[in-house]
Write a protein that holds these residues in place. Sequence first.
Motif, PDB file in Angstrom:
ATOM      1  N   CYS A   6      90.145 106.367  23.349  1.00  0.00           N
ATOM      2  CA  CYS A   6      90.521 105.433  23.782  1.00  0.00           C
ATOM      3  C   CYS A   6      90.732 104.038  22.952  1.00  0.00           C
ATOM      4  O   CYS A   6      90.595 102.835  23.476  1.00  0.00           O
ATOM      5  CB  CYS A   6      89.349 104.901  24.963  1.00  0.00           C
ATOM      6  SG  CYS A   6      89.484 106.268  25.910  1.00  0.00           S
ATOM      7  N   HIS A   7      91.245 104.276  21.683  1.00  0.00           N
ATOM      8  CA  HIS A   7      91.690 103.214  20.699  1.00  0.00           C
ATOM      9  C   HIS A   7      92.773 102.326  21.399  1.00  0.00           C
ATOM     10  O   HIS A   7      92.795 100.935  21.136  1.00  0.00           O
ATOM     11  CB  HIS A   7      91.896 103.572  19.341  1.00  0.00           C
ATOM     12  CG  HIS A   7      91.747 102.563  18.466  1.00  0.00           C
ATOM     13  ND1 HIS A   7      90.469 102.031  17.917  1.00  0.00           N
ATOM     14  CD2 HIS A   7      92.907 102.171  17.606  1.00  0.00           C
ATOM     15  CE1 HIS A   7      90.795 101.264  17.060  1.00  0.00           C
ATOM     16  NE2 HIS A   7      92.178 101.146  16.887  1.00  0.00           N
ATOM     17  N   ASN A   8      93.792 103.086  21.828  1.00  0.00           N
ATOM     18  CA  ASN A   8      94.973 102.338  22.676  1.00  0.00           C
ATOM     19  C   ASN A   8      94.642 102.268  23.945  1.00  0.00           C
ATOM     20  O   ASN A   8      94.831 103.032  24.796  1.00  0.00           O
ATOM     21  CB  ASN A   8      96.251 103.396  22.262  1.00  0.00           C
ATOM     22  CG  ASN A   8      97.400 102.729  22.827  1.00  0.00           C
ATOM     23  OD1 ASN A   8      97.401 101.602  23.413  1.00  0.00           O
ATOM     24  ND2 ASN A   8      98.668 103.210  22.565  1.00  0.00           N
ATOM     25  N   PRO A  41      81.868  94.843  18.090  1.00  0.00           N
ATOM     26  CA  PRO A  41      81.251  94.419  19.491  1.00  0.00           C
ATOM     27  C   PRO A  41      81.835  93.196  19.929  1.00  0.00           C
ATOM     28  O   PRO A  41      81.917  93.164  21.146  1.00  0.00           O
ATOM     29  CB  PRO A  41      79.761  94.433  19.038  1.00  0.00           C
ATOM     30  CG  PRO A  41      79.484  95.342  17.835  1.00  0.00           C
ATOM     31  CD  PRO A  41      80.875  95.122  17.013  1.00  0.00           C
ATOM     32  N   ALA A  42      82.634  92.284  18.971  1.00  0.00           N
ATOM     33  CA  ALA A  42      82.753  91.075  19.440  1.00  0.00           C
ATOM     34  C   ALA A  42      84.357  91.416  19.968  1.00  0.00           C
ATOM     35  O   ALA A  42      84.993  90.375  20.829  1.00  0.00           O
ATOM     36  CB  ALA A  42      83.008  90.062  18.236  1.00  0.00           C
ATOM     37  N   SER A  43      85.068  92.335  19.560  1.00  0.00           N
ATOM     38  CA  SER A  43      86.377  92.509  20.141  1.00  0.00           C
ATOM     39  C   SER A  43      86.510  93.133  21.629  1.00  0.00           C
ATOM     40  O   SER A  43      85.612  93.764  22.004  1.00  0.00           O
ATOM     41  CB  SER A  43      87.118  93.705  19.131  1.00  0.00           C
ATOM     42  OG  SER A  43      86.466  95.007  19.506  1.00  0.00           O
ATOM     43  N   THR A  44      87.522  92.872  22.207  1.00  0.00           N
ATOM     44  CA  THR A  44      87.515  93.371  23.614  1.00  0.00           C
ATOM     45  C   THR A  44      87.701  94.692  23.930  1.00  0.00           C
ATOM     46  O   THR A  44      86.845  95.358  24.840  1.00  0.00           O
ATOM     47  CB  THR A  44      89.111  92.565  24.430  1.00  0.00           C
ATOM     48  OG1 THR A  44      89.048  91.091  24.164  1.00  0.00           O
ATOM     49  CG2 THR A  44      89.162  93.095  25.736  1.00  0.00           C
ATOM     50  N   ARG A  45      88.268  95.547  22.689  1.00  0.00           N
ATOM     51  CA  ARG A  45      88.523  96.878  23.167  1.00  0.00           C
ATOM     52  C   ARG A  45      86.727  97.602  22.816  1.00  0.00           C
ATOM     53  O   ARG A  45      86.477  98.395  23.640  1.00  0.00           O
ATOM     54  CB  ARG A  45      89.118  97.441  21.703  1.00  0.00           C
ATOM     55  CG  ARG A  45      89.301  99.062  21.709  1.00  0.00           C
ATOM     56  CD  ARG A  45      89.589  99.572  20.449  1.00  0.00           C
ATOM     57  NE  ARG A  45      91.262  99.259  20.124  1.00  0.00           N
ATOM     58  CZ  ARG A  45      91.197  98.354  19.241  1.00  0.00           C
ATOM     59  NH1 ARG A  45      90.413  97.995  18.345  1.00  0.00           N
ATOM     60  NH2 ARG A  45      92.823  98.166  19.127  1.00  0.00           N
ATOM     61  N   THR A  46      86.221  97.072  22.106  1.00  0.00           N
ATOM     62  CA  THR A  46      84.801  97.845  21.755  1.00  0.00           C
ATOM     63  C   THR A  46      84.183  97.261  22.738  1.00  0.00           C
ATOM     64  O   THR A  46      83.087  98.040  23.288  1.00  0.00           O
ATOM     65  CB  THR A  46      84.253  97.437  20.008  1.00  0.00           C
ATOM     66  OG1 THR A  46      85.107  97.572  19.206  1.00  0.00           O
ATOM     67  CG2 THR A  46      82.877  97.798  20.080  1.00  0.00           C
ATOM     68  N   HIS A  59      79.128  91.898  30.449  1.00  0.00           N
ATOM     69  CA  HIS A  59      79.794  90.802  29.833  1.00  0.00           C
ATOM     70  C   HIS A  59      79.138  89.240  29.461  1.00  0.00           C
ATOM     71  O   HIS A  59      79.322  88.648  28.540  1.00  0.00           O
ATOM     72  CB  HIS A  59      81.086  90.563  30.232  1.00  0.00           C
ATOM     73  CG  HIS A  59      82.217  91.632  30.025  1.00  0.00           C
ATOM     74  ND1 HIS A  59      83.462  91.566  30.381  1.00  0.00           N
ATOM     75  CD2 HIS A  59      82.077  93.188  29.680  1.00  0.00           C
ATOM     76  CE1 HIS A  59      84.012  92.853  29.846  1.00  0.00           C
ATOM     77  NE2 HIS A  59      83.182  93.582  29.710  1.00  0.00           N
ATOM     78  N   ARG A  60      78.405  88.897  30.375  1.00  0.00           N
ATOM     79  CA  ARG A  60      77.654  87.859  30.415  1.00  0.00           C
ATOM     80  C   ARG A  60      76.492  87.915  29.351  1.00  0.00           C
ATOM     81  O   ARG A  60      76.258  86.870  28.732  1.00  0.00           O
ATOM     82  CB  ARG A  60      77.153  87.286  31.873  1.00  0.00           C
ATOM     83  CG  ARG A  60      78.145  87.023  33.107  1.00  0.00           C
ATOM     84  CD  ARG A  60      77.270  86.681  34.148  1.00  0.00           C
ATOM     85  NE  ARG A  60      78.288  86.393  35.279  1.00  0.00           N
ATOM     86  CZ  ARG A  60      78.039  86.184  36.572  1.00  0.00           C
ATOM     87  NH1 ARG A  60      76.604  86.230  36.996  1.00  0.00           N
ATOM     88  NH2 ARG A  60      79.023  85.594  37.281  1.00  0.00           N
ATOM     89  N   SER A  61      76.011  88.900  29.112  1.00  0.00           N
ATOM     90  CA  SER A  61      74.844  89.071  28.401  1.00  0.00           C
ATOM     91  C   SER A  61      75.334  88.992  26.920  1.00  0.00           C
ATOM     92  O   SER A  61      74.749  88.368  25.876  1.00  0.00           O
ATOM     93  CB  SER A  61      74.127  90.476  28.504  1.00  0.00           C
ATOM     94  OG  SER A  61      73.507  90.439  29.770  1.00  0.00           O
ATOM     95  N   VAL A  62      76.381  89.592  26.826  1.00  0.00           N
ATOM     96  CA  VAL A  62      77.194  89.752  25.518  1.00  0.00           C
ATOM     97  C   VAL A  62      77.585  88.260  24.847  1.00  0.00           C
ATOM     98  O   VAL A  62      77.307  87.990  23.878  1.00  0.00           O
ATOM     99  CB  VAL A  62      78.518  90.611  25.458  1.00  0.00           C
ATOM    100  CG1 VAL A  62      79.109  90.548  24.232  1.00  0.00           C
ATOM    101  CG2 VAL A  62      77.822  92.136  25.449  1.00  0.00           C
ATOM    102  N   ALA A  63      78.073  87.544  25.966  1.00  0.00           N
ATOM    103  CA  ALA A  63      78.787  86.167  25.737  1.00  0.00           C
ATOM    104  C   ALA A  63      77.414  85.258  25.379  1.00  0.00           C
ATOM    105  O   ALA A  63      77.589  84.532  24.494  1.00  0.00           O
ATOM    106  CB  ALA A  63      79.258  85.664  27.014  1.00  0.00           C
TER     107      ALA A  63
END
Length: 347
Positions: free
Chosen positions: A128-130, A196-201, A338-342
């Motif tokens: 799922c890289h693309n 981990p900071a990228s949207t994909r990962t 997403h909130r936790s990562v942010a």
Amino acid sequence: MTFYQELQLNQAGSKNLIRHAESRREKLRHTLIYLLKIVITLAFCMAFVIAFSTVFGGENSIVGVVVLLCVMVFRNADLGIRTSHGAVSLILIFGILAFGPKLANASGLFGEFLVHVLCIFGLTFLGCHNVVMSNQSTLVLGYLLLYGYDVTGRAYLMRLAGIGAGAVLTVLVYCRNHRNQVYKRDFRSLLQEFDPASTRTRWQLTVTLGVASVLLLAGALRLPRAMWTGIAAMSVMVPFDTDLKKRVKGRIPGNIAGGLLFLIIYSFFPETVYSCIGIIGGIGVGLSVSYGWQAVFNSLGAMSIAVGILGLPGAVFFRMLNNAIGAVYGLVFEKLFHRSVARLSAG
């Protein structure tokens, strides 16, 4: 547009042609081609799965479904890296499908959770890289189907043989159809671009932990057909937030409507119709453009199998319940994750 080119269109493309036809004759022509395409596709799918079951055993018909999905998807979808390296990724993916579901079923509740995490992340990382291709809808779905329809003994050995044959077939189709694709990315790029900071990962981790944890919850609650919760969560946790809420709104009412339709068929139609429910569902999916209607007809085939295990009320009730749990869980988990990562990134 030629007859053959029109047969290659998806539902949205065909319906767009029908909608914008300039005359009744042209509209009739596009409609007939669209219906013919559905009949051809359904006949091919049935013949493929029947042939697969004949060779590898009726217990492994689900493997035929998974292989068919992979072949049909990867004849058009690529993996976003060089074709030869994509072939290697597909071989590794089929390795996960061969051994991951079996290992999960052989483990305890928390051991199963860890297996799910490793396998689902492996599938999303390799395939799922693309993210635009939405390959998780095929790969993670295939994993969950094989997990939900586990076999043992000689049947499992035949399953390994079937998955191996499916890997060869999928790789051959993939290489043939994508041999002219030019990509600078290779297999190493998957590792280099893991961030981990990228949207994909972040999305890959969301799907992995969300599906694995909802299966843990379903296992702790001892819900029958626990894979339905995982499939529901996976299907709504798409890379783009705008699509997530639409899918939740479509999946829950869609499965309720599908359950009611299933009850009507079983209550008012003769038993000879029951064996055709899966076919009816397949035709309905082929005619559906919206995700909600696809959910309605997808549920028919699932319940037609489960009714022999859970009975009529149980199949309908747990189809609705498990899908509602999975869809809502996927929505809530995605927001919280997403909130936790942010917060961690900000801190």
